[in-house]
Design a protein around this motif. Structure first.
Motif, PDB file in Angstrom:
ATOM      1  N   PHE A  14       0.814  -1.145  -0.241  1.00  0.00           N
ATOM      2  CA  PHE A  14       0.043  -0.106  -0.017  1.00  0.00           C
ATOM      3  C   PHE A  14       0.831   1.332   0.109  1.00  0.00           C
ATOM      4  O   PHE A  14       0.843   1.949  -0.990  1.00  0.00           O
ATOM      5  N   ILE A  15       1.611   1.555   1.049  1.00  0.00           N
ATOM      6  CA  ILE A  15       2.271   2.948   1.134  1.00  0.00           C
ATOM      7  C   ILE A  15       3.596   2.810  -0.079  1.00  0.00           C
ATOM      8  O   ILE A  15       3.938   3.695  -0.591  1.00  0.00           O
ATOM      9  N   ASP A  34      10.346  -7.063  -2.955  1.00  0.00           N
ATOM     10  CA  ASP A  34       9.099  -7.431  -2.461  1.00  0.00           C
ATOM     11  C   ASP A  34       8.718  -8.912  -2.646  1.00  0.00           C
ATOM     12  O   ASP A  34       9.073  -9.592  -3.704  1.00  0.00           O
ATOM     13  N   THR A  38       1.663  -9.748   0.792  1.00  0.00           N
ATOM     14  CA  THR A  38       0.342  -8.850   0.808  1.00  0.00           C
ATOM     15  C   THR A  38       0.503  -7.902  -0.202  1.00  0.00           C
ATOM     16  O   THR A  38      -0.539  -7.373  -0.555  1.00  0.00           O
ATOM     17  N   GLY A  39       1.690  -7.679  -0.892  1.00  0.00           N
ATOM     18  CA  GLY A  39       1.854  -6.870  -2.006  1.00  0.00           C
ATOM     19  C   GLY A  39       0.959  -7.511  -3.115  1.00  0.00           C
ATOM     20  O   GLY A  39       1.057  -8.717  -3.156  1.00  0.00           O
ATOM     21  N   LEU A  62      12.833 -10.429   2.161  1.00  0.00           N
ATOM     22  CA  LEU A  62      13.954  -9.539   2.657  1.00  0.00           C
ATOM     23  C   LEU A  62      15.083 -10.004   3.141  1.00  0.00           C
ATOM     24  O   LEU A  62      16.229  -9.346   3.352  1.00  0.00           O
ATOM     25  N   TYR A 149       4.385  -7.283  17.367  1.00  0.00           N
ATOM     26  CA  TYR A 149       4.400  -6.166  16.162  1.00  0.00           C
ATOM     27  C   TYR A 149       5.008  -4.941  16.686  1.00  0.00           C
ATOM     28  O   TYR A 149       6.097  -4.349  16.148  1.00  0.00           O
ATOM     29  N   LYS A 153       8.943  -3.025  15.868  1.00  0.00           N
ATOM     30  CA  LYS A 153       9.068  -1.645  15.397  1.00  0.00           C
ATOM     31  C   LYS A 153      10.157  -0.995  16.338  1.00  0.00           C
ATOM     32  O   LYS A 153      10.664  -0.390  16.046  1.00  0.00           O
ATOM     33  N   VAL A 180      -2.377   5.162   8.538  1.00  0.00           N
ATOM     34  CA  VAL A 180      -2.199   5.617   6.778  1.00  0.00           C
ATOM     35  C   VAL A 180      -3.421   5.115   6.204  1.00  0.00           C
ATOM     36  O   VAL A 180      -3.903   3.814   6.507  1.00  0.00           O
TER      37      VAL A 180
HETATM   38  P1  NAD Z   1       1.410  -3.624   3.016  1.00  0.00           P
HETATM   39  O1  NAD Z   1       1.083  -4.876   3.811  1.00  0.00           O
HETATM   40  O2  NAD Z   1       0.501  -3.342   1.996  1.00  0.00           O
HETATM   41  O3  NAD Z   1       2.989  -3.661   2.453  1.00  0.00           O
HETATM   42  C1  NAD Z   1       4.016  -4.500   3.095  1.00  0.00           C
HETATM   43  C2  NAD Z   1       4.658  -4.979   1.796  1.00  0.00           C
HETATM   44  O4  NAD Z   1       5.854  -5.748   2.394  1.00  0.00           O
HETATM   45  C3  NAD Z   1       3.860  -5.879   0.974  1.00  0.00           C
HETATM   46  O5  NAD Z   1       4.204  -5.469  -0.348  1.00  0.00           O
HETATM   47  C4  NAD Z   1       4.465  -7.208   1.121  1.00  0.00           C
HETATM   48  O6  NAD Z   1       4.339  -8.174   0.085  1.00  0.00           O
HETATM   49  C5  NAD Z   1       6.006  -7.004   1.663  1.00  0.00           C
HETATM   50  N1  NAD Z   1       6.772  -7.975   2.472  1.00  0.00           N
HETATM   51  C6  NAD Z   1       6.133  -8.610   3.632  1.00  0.00           C
HETATM   52  N2  NAD Z   1       6.887  -9.621   3.992  1.00  0.00           N
HETATM   53  C7  NAD Z   1       7.943  -9.426   3.039  1.00  0.00           C
HETATM   54  C8  NAD Z   1       9.219 -10.225   3.102  1.00  0.00           C
HETATM   55  N3  NAD Z   1       9.607 -11.134   4.183  1.00  0.00           N
HETATM   56  N4  NAD Z   1      10.028  -9.758   2.093  1.00  0.00           N
HETATM   57  C9  NAD Z   1       9.807  -8.972   1.303  1.00  0.00           C
HETATM   58  N5  NAD Z   1       8.621  -8.375   1.274  1.00  0.00           N
HETATM   59  C10 NAD Z   1       7.841  -8.700   2.221  1.00  0.00           C
HETATM   60  O7  NAD Z   1       1.557  -2.483   4.343  1.00  0.00           O
HETATM   61  P2  NAD Z   1       1.558  -1.115   4.312  1.00  0.00           P
HETATM   62  O8  NAD Z   1       0.386  -0.573   4.935  1.00  0.00           O
HETATM   63  O9  NAD Z   1       1.975  -0.465   2.980  1.00  0.00           O
HETATM   64  O10 NAD Z   1       2.770  -0.964   5.464  1.00  0.00           O
HETATM   65  C11 NAD Z   1       3.984  -0.441   5.076  1.00  0.00           C
HETATM   66  C12 NAD Z   1       4.949  -0.261   6.374  1.00  0.00           C
HETATM   67  O11 NAD Z   1       4.426   0.799   7.091  1.00  0.00           O
HETATM   68  C13 NAD Z   1       4.992  -1.491   7.156  1.00  0.00           C
HETATM   69  O12 NAD Z   1       6.253  -1.729   7.796  1.00  0.00           O
HETATM   70  C14 NAD Z   1       4.190  -1.368   8.253  1.00  0.00           C
HETATM   71  O13 NAD Z   1       4.472  -2.004   9.563  1.00  0.00           O
HETATM   72  C15 NAD Z   1       4.069   0.234   8.517  1.00  0.00           C
HETATM   73  N6  NAD Z   1       3.062   0.907   9.059  1.00  0.00           N
HETATM   74  C16 NAD Z   1       1.786   1.219   8.243  1.00  0.00           C
HETATM   75  C17 NAD Z   1       0.903   1.782   8.974  1.00  0.00           C
HETATM   76  C18 NAD Z   1      -0.554   1.885   8.127  1.00  0.00           C
HETATM   77  O14 NAD Z   1      -1.462   2.579   8.581  1.00  0.00           O
HETATM   78  N7  NAD Z   1      -0.655   1.417   6.726  1.00  0.00           N
HETATM   79  C19 NAD Z   1       0.977   2.209  10.209  1.00  0.00           C
HETATM   80  C20 NAD Z   1       2.170   1.877  10.816  1.00  0.00           C
HETATM   81  C21 NAD Z   1       3.216   1.509  10.117  1.00  0.00           C
END
Ligand code: NAD
Length: 319
Positions: A14-15, A34, A38-39, A62, A149, A153, A180
């Motif tokens: 997402f972000i 990635d 979840t992407g 990762l 979780y 962090k 977000v």
């Molecule tokens: P998201 O799930 O859409 O994105 C996470 C991405 O990481 C996905 O594309 C997934 O495929 C990839 N991923 C997961 N495990 C992986 C691995 N082992 N190797 C490679 N890629 C991997 O989530 P998001 O909302 O975009 O969050 C992005 C970041 O921001 C995260 O670190 C999350 O903890 C942090 N965050 C998000 C929010 C929010 O409100 N969305 C709030 C606080 C923190």
């Protein structure tokens, strides 16, 4: 400070995909690492269309050091967004959260320390503050992690501080995102965030589910404001430091207030809106959260500007 070439881990999410798309549209080159857990392929297709040859996907875990080193080589900025992002999932399976979130980020630091980019920005979370009642939360507020979780962090923040001591030329900036929201946020599965889950329910004529009484408060920040902060953090002059910033809209609402705004927009878009269903609170969920944005706005010069109504309207099908 050069910022021509970016590595974004989790950039198919997402972000990350919102950030990558913005950068590609501004002429930058973006490598996304990635594992597509979840992407989505749809996000990757969008980035390919926006960036052409300036976009590259490295489909890898990762923790794959060789893939990471290859993806990192020649980049100016690394943004770590890859994570196991769900609090309830981390409660159910803490070791996966530890592996991806804690060890994953430490792998980035180790590989970068051996000669990769010196500017790293990573996603922390407001979850590090747990149930700290001293709202709105400033950066110095006590951390009280309440889930694996949140603990992962906090471990990232400690690792960042240690990294810049050992590598004085590095800058590793932590952004504690609050809630977000915006386009391309996943609504699938039981771990969906509240806004995409409710958007899906309201636009499909189903009842939105509220866990708890709906009086919980959250700071919802639009992803375009968040990507602006990430970009500012990547080029800010703070060598040899591991700064931390709280990143939100600077304005909290209750979930019931949020639902009111979303239901109103859904009705305007022509949907028949069902009443909410209340279910039990979820373990690890925080009751109140509210972000003080004084530091991020003064140090990075980015003032979040998208209101909830402005950000939600296009998502609910209103221009
Ligand atoms: P998201 O799930 O859409 O994105 C996470 C991405 O990481 C996905 O594309 C997934 O495929 C990839 N991923 C997961 N495990 C992986 C691995 N082992 N190797 C490679 N890629 C991997 O989530 P998001 O909302 O975009 O969050 C992005 C970041 O921001 C995260 O670190 C999350 O903890 C942090 N965050 C998000 C929010 C929010 O409100 N969305 C709030 C606080 C923190």
């Amino acid at each position: 400070v050069p910022d021509r070439t970016w590595l974004i881990t989790g950039g198919a999410g997402f972000i990350g995909s919102n950030l990558a798309e913005r950068l590609l549209r501004d002429g930058r080159s973006v490598i996304v690492l990635d594992d597509l857990s979840t992407g989505t392929a749809a996000n990757v297709d969008r980035l390919r269309a926006a960036g052409g040859e300036r976009f590259r996907l490295v489909e890898a875990d990762l923790l794959d050091e060789a893939a990471l080193a290859e993806a990192m080589s020649g980049t100016d900025v690394i943004v770590n967004l890859a994570a196991q992002v769900s609090v309830p999932a981390s409660v159910a399976d803490p070791s996966t959260t530890h592996r991806i979130n804690t060890e994953g980020f430490e792998t980035i630091l180790r590989v970068a320390g051996a000669g990769g980019a010196r500017r790293i920005v990573y996603a922390s979370s407001s979850a590090v503050f747990g149930d700290n009642p001293n709202l709105p939360l400033v950066e110095e507020a006590e951390t009280r992690p309440m889930s694996p979780y949140a603990e992962s962090k906090l471990a990232n923040e400690r690792a960042a501080a240690a990294h810049v001591k050992a590598h004085p030329g590095a800058t590793v900036t932590g952004l504690r995102f609050f809630n977000v929201y915006g386009p391309h946020q996943s609504a699938t599965g039981g771990y969906a965030a509240v806004i995409p889950a409710w958007r899906k329910a309201l636009t499909e004529g189903r009842a939105p589910v509220i866990y708890g009484d709906g009086q919980q408060t959250r700071d919802f920040c639009h992803v375009s404001d968040v990507t602006a902060v990430i970009r500012a953090a990547a080029v800010a002059a703070s060598e040899g430091a591991a700064p931390l910033y709280n990143v939100g809209a600077g304005h909290a609402v209750t979930l019931l207030e949020l639902l009111d705004v979303m239901s109103g927009l859904a009705r305007r878009a022509g949907h028949s809106v069902r009443d909410a269903v209340f279910e039990a609170e979820r373990p690890g969920d925080i009751r109140h959260s509210s972000c003080d944005i004084a530091r991020v706005t003064s140090a990075l010069g980015v003032v979040p500007s998208v209101t909830l109504a402005e950000g939600l309207a296009p998502m609910m099908g209103i221009d």
